[in-house]
Design a protein around this motif. Structure first.
Motif, mmCIF file in Angstrom:
data_model
loop_
_atom_site.group_PDB
_atom_site.id
_atom_site.type_symbol
_atom_site.label_atom_id
_atom_site.label_comp_id
_atom_site.label_asym_id
_atom_site.label_seq_id
_atom_site.Cartn_x
_atom_site.Cartn_y
_atom_site.Cartn_z
ATOM 1 N N ARG A 13 0.831 -1.210 0.000
ATOM 2 C CA ARG A 13 0.000 0.000 0.000
ATOM 3 C C ARG A 13 0.865 1.259 0.000
ATOM 4 N N ALA A 14 1.935 1.224 0.780
ATOM 5 C CA ALA A 14 2.816 2.380 0.829
ATOM 6 C C ALA A 14 3.414 2.654 -0.550
ATOM 7 N N GLY A 15 3.796 1.597 -1.258
ATOM 8 C CA GLY A 15 4.351 1.757 -2.594
ATOM 9 C C GLY A 15 3.336 2.321 -3.568
ATOM 10 N N GLU A 16 2.102 1.786 -3.511
ATOM 11 C CA GLU A 16 1.039 2.290 -4.398
ATOM 12 C C GLU A 16 0.752 3.755 -4.108
ATOM 13 N N PHE A 17 0.703 4.088 -2.820
ATOM 14 C CA PHE A 17 0.421 5.476 -2.435
ATOM 15 C C PHE A 17 1.509 6.414 -2.955
ATOM 16 N N GLN A 18 2.774 6.025 -2.794
ATOM 17 C CA GLN A 18 3.861 6.883 -3.249
ATOM 18 C C GLN A 18 3.814 7.085 -4.760
ATOM 19 N N GLU A 19 3.454 6.046 -5.498
ATOM 20 C CA GLU A 19 3.348 6.172 -6.951
ATOM 21 C C GLU A 19 2.259 7.162 -7.357
ATOM 22 N N LEU A 20 1.219 7.249 -6.552
ATOM 23 C CA LEU A 20 0.066 8.091 -6.890
ATOM 24 C C LEU A 20 0.076 9.428 -6.146
ATOM 25 N N ARG A 21 1.043 9.626 -5.289
ATOM 26 C CA ARG A 21 1.043 10.811 -4.438
ATOM 27 C C ARG A 21 1.007 12.114 -5.243
ATOM 28 N N SER A 22 1.799 12.182 -6.318
ATOM 29 C CA SER A 22 1.832 13.416 -7.107
ATOM 30 C C SER A 22 0.476 13.700 -7.745
ATOM 31 N N THR A 37 -5.488 11.351 3.352
ATOM 32 C CA THR A 37 -5.833 10.258 2.437
ATOM 33 C C THR A 37 -5.014 9.013 2.757
ATOM 34 N N TRP A 38 -3.729 9.192 2.998
ATOM 35 C CA TRP A 38 -2.855 8.071 3.338
ATOM 36 C C TRP A 38 -3.309 7.403 4.640
ATOM 37 N N LEU A 39 -3.658 8.215 5.634
ATOM 38 C CA LEU A 39 -4.097 7.655 6.916
ATOM 39 C C LEU A 39 -5.362 6.820 6.744
ATOM 40 N N ARG A 40 -6.264 7.287 5.905
ATOM 41 C CA ARG A 40 -7.496 6.529 5.670
ATOM 42 C C ARG A 40 -7.211 5.258 4.867
ATOM 43 N N TYR A 41 -6.253 5.339 3.957
ATOM 44 C CA TYR A 41 -5.874 4.156 3.173
ATOM 45 C C TYR A 41 -5.264 3.100 4.096
ATOM 46 N N GLN A 42 -4.415 3.557 4.995
ATOM 47 C CA GLN A 42 -3.809 2.643 5.961
ATOM 48 C C GLN A 42 -4.859 1.948 6.817
ATOM 49 N N ALA A 43 -5.904 2.701 7.196
ATOM 50 C CA ALA A 43 -6.896 2.188 8.131
ATOM 51 C C ALA A 43 -7.975 1.344 7.470
ATOM 52 N N THR A 44 -7.988 1.272 6.133
ATOM 53 C CA THR A 44 -9.004 0.502 5.428
ATOM 54 C C THR A 44 -8.752 -0.993 5.599
ATOM 55 N N ALA A 45 -9.749 -1.698 6.112
ATOM 56 C CA ALA A 45 -9.576 -3.129 6.394
ATOM 57 C C ALA A 45 -9.576 -3.961 5.117
ATOM 58 N N PRO A 53 -8.898 -2.340 -1.612
ATOM 59 C CA PRO A 53 -9.663 -1.769 -2.721
ATOM 60 C C PRO A 53 -9.311 -2.457 -4.036
ATOM 61 N N ARG A 54 -10.312 -2.561 -4.930
ATOM 62 C CA ARG A 54 -10.046 -3.163 -6.236
ATOM 63 C C ARG A 54 -9.071 -2.331 -7.045
ATOM 64 N N SER A 55 -9.132 -1.009 -6.857
ATOM 65 C CA SER A 55 -8.232 -0.104 -7.572
ATOM 66 C C SER A 55 -7.703 0.928 -6.581
ATOM 67 N N PHE A 66 -9.621 4.404 -5.380
ATOM 68 C CA PHE A 66 -9.880 4.632 -3.957
ATOM 69 C C PHE A 66 -9.195 5.910 -3.477
ATOM 70 N N LEU A 67 -7.923 6.067 -3.798
ATOM 71 C CA LEU A 67 -7.179 7.220 -3.298
ATOM 72 C C LEU A 67 -7.667 8.523 -3.931
ATOM 73 N N SER A 68 -7.972 8.494 -5.223
ATOM 74 C CA SER A 68 -8.471 9.703 -5.894
ATOM 75 C C SER A 68 -9.819 10.118 -5.323
ATOM 76 N N ALA A 69 -10.683 9.145 -5.090
ATOM 77 C CA ALA A 69 -11.990 9.447 -4.504
ATOM 78 C C ALA A 69 -11.838 10.000 -3.096
ATOM 79 N N THR A 70 -10.930 9.406 -2.327
ATOM 80 C CA THR A 70 -10.744 9.838 -0.941
ATOM 81 C C THR A 70 -10.201 11.258 -0.874
ATOM 82 N N VAL A 71 -9.169 11.560 -1.667
ATOM 83 C CA VAL A 71 -8.596 12.904 -1.611
ATOM 84 C C VAL A 71 -9.598 13.932 -2.134
ATOM 85 N N THR A 72 -10.439 13.533 -3.084
ATOM 86 C CA THR A 72 -11.463 14.450 -3.594
ATOM 87 C C THR A 72 -12.489 14.774 -2.511
ATOM 88 N N ARG A 73 -12.970 13.758 -1.811
ATOM 89 C CA ARG A 73 -13.962 13.996 -0.752
ATOM 90 C C ARG A 73 -13.384 14.867 0.359
#
Length: 317
Positions: A13-22, A45-53, A56-58, A62-69
């Motif tokens: 997850r950390a790797g995926e997040f870093q790839e999408l961070r920009s 957004t990262w904290l919520r991604y970490q806490a997701t049990a 996500p399929r994508s 997930f991250l784009s939707a979360t940061v948008t909200r």
């Protein structure tokens, strides 16, 4: 086995997040117009991604939707503060967009401009979010609908309405990048050389100088209109700047020609962004609020700088 796999899942997850961070920052900044708030939204957004049990399929969806909200919620509360903001409000200057897509560089730069971000301020937070996702980053309507919790039909209506507002506020003809950069270079060279006539010759008749101090810096350029008025302010500023041995650093600011101004110690005093059209400088946006400059490096004391420059201008006995 689950316990052994947990660290691997976390690393993945950390790797995926870093790839999408920009990308996440790019979305948040365009919705919020604030570097600090966008960075906070990305971190949340990262904290919520970490806490997701569940996984996500994508990760991108997930991250784009979360940061948008998160950005929509932040913008709703920020709107109240901006209504009470002392003087003109301008977005925090961004020197480089971390989301670099060479194939769409010009398009992305246009969406970063101060003028575009100020147009986005006219939209509701929801309109702004769907416009950014659709028109800037080309997300599909199903993805956007999921991100903002609206039907696809509603999202399409929001995009149409937002596009109409944006198109109504845009100038009909804009200079190309080469023309912008050439004229901006001449303008900034004239300032650096102390050439007042050269400066004023490049101003449009109805040029505007708009400054954002937020009550935290001298309000020397809150809003001036017309070549004569703006030329007079620039001449005064040029004289003051020379007295404190300031430096002008030409930079692309929010995807447009601009400059960073520094004191003799290299500390940031303000930024300029130039809007250029029809062979003239149409608008100068200057951010002087130190709270909006801290991400650029150490910030100078604008009040002390003004006192020094004013003192140096007084005749001595």
């Amino acid at each position: 086995m689950a316990a052994e796999g947990a660290p691997e899942a976390g690393a993945s997850r950390a790797g995926e997040f870093q790839e999408l961070r920009s990308l996440l920052f790019a979305i948040a900044y365009r919705i919020l117009g604030s570097v600090s708030e966008a960075e906070d939204a990305v971190q949340e957004t990262w904290l919520r991604y970490q806490a997701t049990a569940t996984e996500p399929r994508s990760a991108k969806a997930f991250l784009s939707a979360t940061v948008t909200r998160i950005s929509i919620d932040v913008l709703r509360s920020a709107r109240v503060r901006r209504e009470e903001y002392p003087g003109p409000w301008l977005p925090e200057p961004l020197l480089a967009d971390p989301y670099a897509d060479p194939a769409r560089a010009a398009e992305l730069a246009d969406s970063l401009s101060t003028a575009a971000l100020l147009l986005l301020e006219r939209l509701s937070p929801l309109e702004r979010a769907v416009f950014v996702l659709r028109e800037v980053f080309d997300f599909g309507f199903p993805e956007i609908a999921s991100a903002v919790g609206r039907s696809e039909a509603a999202v399409r209506q929001l995009v149409v309405r937002a596009r109409r507002h944006m198109d109504a506020g845009r100038p009909r003809f804009e200079a190309g990048r080469a023309e912008r950069d050439e004229l901006a270079g001449r303008f900034l060279d004239a300032f650096r050389d102390g050439d007042v006539d050269g400066l004023t010759a490049l101003l449009a008749a109805d040029v505007q100088l708009v400054g954002d101090s937020g009550g935290r810096a001298p309000r020397w350029a809150e809003r001036f209109v017309g070549a004569e008025n703006v030329g007079r302010v620039l001449a005064d500023l040029l004289a003051l700047f020379a007295r404190i041995d300031g430096t002008l650093e030409p930079r692309q600011v929010n995807g447009r020609p601009g400059a960073v101004f520094r004191d003799r110690d290299g500390k940031v005093l303000n930024t300029w962004t130039l809007d250029i059209r029809d062979g003239r400088v149409q608008t100068i946006h200057t951010v002087n609020n130190p709270d909006k400059l801290r991400h650029l490096g150490p910030v100078g004391d604008a009040w002390a700088t003004l006192r020094e420059a004013t003192s140096a201008a007084r005749p001595t006995d």
